[in-house]
Design a protein around this motif. Structure first.
Motif, PDB file in Angstrom:
ATOM      1  N   ALA A  15       0.830  -1.209   0.000  1.00  0.00           N
ATOM      2  CA  ALA A  15       0.000   0.000   0.000  1.00  0.00           C
ATOM      3  C   ALA A  15       0.862   1.257   0.000  1.00  0.00           C
ATOM      4  O   ALA A  15       1.829   1.359   0.746  1.00  0.00           O
ATOM      5  N   GLY A  16       0.515   2.194  -0.874  1.00  0.00           N
ATOM      6  CA  GLY A  16       1.198   3.478  -0.936  1.00  0.00           C
ATOM      7  C   GLY A  16       2.474   3.471  -1.770  1.00  0.00           C
ATOM      8  O   GLY A  16       3.118   4.506  -1.901  1.00  0.00           O
ATOM      9  N   GLU A  17       2.853   2.328  -2.348  1.00  0.00           N
ATOM     10  CA  GLU A  17       4.096   2.279  -3.115  1.00  0.00           C
ATOM     11  C   GLU A  17       3.913   2.509  -4.614  1.00  0.00           C
ATOM     12  O   GLU A  17       4.891   2.652  -5.333  1.00  0.00           O
ATOM     13  N   CYS A  18       2.706   2.523  -5.104  1.00  0.00           N
ATOM     14  CA  CYS A  18       2.487   2.813  -6.516  1.00  0.00           C
ATOM     15  C   CYS A  18       2.673   4.322  -6.701  1.00  0.00           C
ATOM     16  O   CYS A  18       1.996   5.123  -6.046  1.00  0.00           O
ATOM     17  N   PRO A  19       3.611   4.730  -7.575  1.00  0.00           N
ATOM     18  CA  PRO A  19       3.878   6.170  -7.731  1.00  0.00           C
ATOM     19  C   PRO A  19       2.662   6.936  -8.241  1.00  0.00           C
ATOM     20  O   PRO A  19       1.802   6.393  -8.943  1.00  0.00           O
ATOM     21  N   ASP A  20       2.616   8.206  -7.894  1.00  0.00           N
ATOM     22  CA  ASP A  20       1.604   9.112  -8.437  1.00  0.00           C
ATOM     23  C   ASP A  20       1.992   9.483  -9.864  1.00  0.00           C
ATOM     24  O   ASP A  20       3.139   9.283 -10.284  1.00  0.00           O
ATOM     25  N   VAL A  39      10.481   1.427  -8.130  1.00  0.00           N
ATOM     26  CA  VAL A  39       9.614   0.317  -8.542  1.00  0.00           C
ATOM     27  C   VAL A  39       8.850  -0.170  -7.311  1.00  0.00           C
ATOM     28  O   VAL A  39       9.449  -0.424  -6.262  1.00  0.00           O
ATOM     29  N   PRO A  40       7.525  -0.285  -7.407  1.00  0.00           N
ATOM     30  CA  PRO A  40       6.751  -0.738  -6.245  1.00  0.00           C
ATOM     31  C   PRO A  40       7.092  -2.184  -5.891  1.00  0.00           C
ATOM     32  O   PRO A  40       7.438  -2.984  -6.757  1.00  0.00           O
ATOM     33  N   SER A  41       7.005  -2.482  -4.618  1.00  0.00           N
ATOM     34  CA  SER A  41       7.251  -3.863  -4.174  1.00  0.00           C
ATOM     35  C   SER A  41       5.918  -4.486  -3.768  1.00  0.00           C
ATOM     36  O   SER A  41       4.909  -3.804  -3.644  1.00  0.00           O
ATOM     37  N   GLY A  42       5.936  -5.789  -3.588  1.00  0.00           N
ATOM     38  CA  GLY A  42       4.700  -6.478  -3.248  1.00  0.00           C
ATOM     39  C   GLY A  42       4.941  -7.623  -2.287  1.00  0.00           C
ATOM     40  O   GLY A  42       6.077  -7.919  -1.913  1.00  0.00           O
TER      41      GLY A  42
END
Length: 107
Positions: A15-20, A39-42
């Protein structure tokens, strides 16, 4: 014999890691701008790291051309083949505020 556990739960981006969305002005004479993002992590319920893939081949810390917006889209998949929701954002490079000068040499 142990029963196999079937993983049906998809992985998720943190949550919150996807860039705007990103909007930048060009920073060079070739109508491009350098763009950085993380790069978002999961995570996945299996404890194994999920596979995160950028669909369009865009990479952070590269130059993007001015003009039409660029879609950056990451997908996330786990080892069982479950696909989670995607992480998407747009990168727009503008020519705003840039002045061009033409010089002519007269004979």
């Amino acid at each position: 014999m142990a029963d196999a556990i079937l993983d049906k739960e998809p992985p998720q981006f943190i949550a919150g890691e996807c860039p705007d969305d990103v909007i930048l002005n060009i920073d060079s004479a070739n109508n491009t701008a350098f763009v950085h993002w993380v790069v978002p992590s999961g995570s996945d319920n299996s404890g194994d790291p999920p596979v995160i893939f950028e669909v369009h081949g865009h990479e952070p810390d590269t130059r993007f051309a001015a003009g039409a917006p660029h879609l950056v889209k990451y997908t996330i998949t786990d080892g069982a083949g479950n696909v989670g929701s995607s992480c998407e954002f747009m990168i727009t490079i503008q020519c705003k505020g840039v002045k061009y000068f033409m010089f002519f040499k007269l004979k």
